[in-house]
Design a protein around this motif. Sequence first.
Motif, PDB file in Angstrom:
ATOM      1  N   ALA A 122       0.832  -1.210   0.000  1.00 43.47           N
ATOM      2  CA  ALA A 122       0.000   0.000   0.000  1.00 43.47           C
ATOM      3  C   ALA A 122       0.862   1.253   0.000  1.00 43.47           C
ATOM      4  CB  ALA A 122      -0.925  -0.012   1.214  1.00 43.47           C
ATOM      5  N   SER A 182       1.472   3.941  -3.209  1.00 46.52           N
ATOM      6  CA  SER A 182       1.142   5.357  -2.991  1.00 46.52           C
ATOM      7  C   SER A 182       2.286   6.270  -3.401  1.00 46.52           C
ATOM      8  CB  SER A 182       0.795   5.604  -1.516  1.00 46.52           C
ATOM      9  OG  SER A 182       1.948   5.543  -0.695  1.00 46.52           O
ATOM     10  N   TYR A 239      -0.911   5.411  -7.404  1.00 48.07           N
ATOM     11  CA  TYR A 239      -1.442   5.543  -6.043  1.00 48.07           C
ATOM     12  C   TYR A 239      -2.911   5.126  -5.984  1.00 48.07           C
ATOM     13  CZ  TYR A 239      -4.194   9.723  -7.145  1.00 48.07           C
ATOM     14  OH  TYR A 239      -5.118  10.585  -7.658  1.00 48.07           O
ATOM     15  N   SER A 272      -3.316   1.848  -4.448  1.00 50.44           N
ATOM     16  CA  SER A 272      -2.791   1.622  -3.096  1.00 50.44           C
ATOM     17  C   SER A 272      -3.865   1.107  -2.151  1.00 50.44           C
ATOM     18  CB  SER A 272      -2.190   2.927  -2.541  1.00 50.44           C
ATOM     19  OG  SER A 272      -3.198   3.933  -2.409  1.00 50.44           O
TER      20      SER A 272
END
Length: 324
Positions: free
Chosen positions: A20, A24, A30, A33
């Motif tokens: 995650a 990002s 992102y 994410s």
Amino acid sequence: MLIELKNHTYYKLIVYIFAAVLLSRLGVLYVFSIVPLHLLQRKYPGKIFFASSIAVLLGIILWDSIGYIRIDLESTDILIAVIGMFYPGALLIGVIFYYLPMQLRKLYRFLFAGIVPGCIGAYLVVLFEGESEAAQRVIEFYYSIFQEVLKFSGYGDIDGNSITLLFSLSVRIIKSSFLPVWYFLTGLGILVSEMICNRKSGSRVTFLHWFKVPDLLLWPFIAAWLIAFLDLIIGLGITGILVWNAALVLLMVYGTAGISIIMYLGKKKGIRLNPLSWILFSILLLLIPVINVIMLIVIPVLGISEYWIKYRIKVKENLDENHT
């Protein structure tokens, strides 16, 4: 050593958190994410999920804040930084709210998840519409970027008045659609995570297969679009901007129902594309002039028409209620 690590109880927890945070940091990636957090919730539901997700959210916000501090932003540029952090932070907030323990069908939980991002976005719109120095700095900042994009695209010789008009139109579109874009990205993350989980379980059913809009959303849909058209005629200022966001969100909901119906009818005809392929195909059609206008009308209308025309087997819909 690696095998022992993989057998550790919290091995996947660490992997999901790392994924995650990594996604990002990878520019436009992102938007994905949130997928590891969805997978994390399935593996570690409850307190572990919420504590981990909040930690990831705070960590990413802190990381971005430190980055802005290092470049020595002036106080009038803080709004630029906050707007830049809106989608990365709002997507993570949405995941946390989506999994709050509530006895709601998926569609209502999905709409509920956008409350905090919607409020934050609305507040940013109010600030952006103001006459403060910070608001003017934001306009100047994005106007300079807009000019550079036009030059890069080969349209740098457009006169200043045309550039200003195009920029104002672009800003209005962005402000009027920040929430539906957020819902689209959030829904895409949920779909991708369900497809990943289905590869392991052998199931092919995602929320998109039996997505149906409840009857009670029809009147809010009609009311939102009536006010949106009123905004086109007389102009409602900030109220109009917020109403357009609500109207486009509901349009997207019915459009999703329309795509779900097309998937169902296509499957009956032997067309067995996966849900993500249907989404990508729809996006491709939206990029084609004339066809995109037809798509924006026909597919949502198809979703609305299910109030009167029962395209799908009712028994099956009841069995898959959790996917609606």
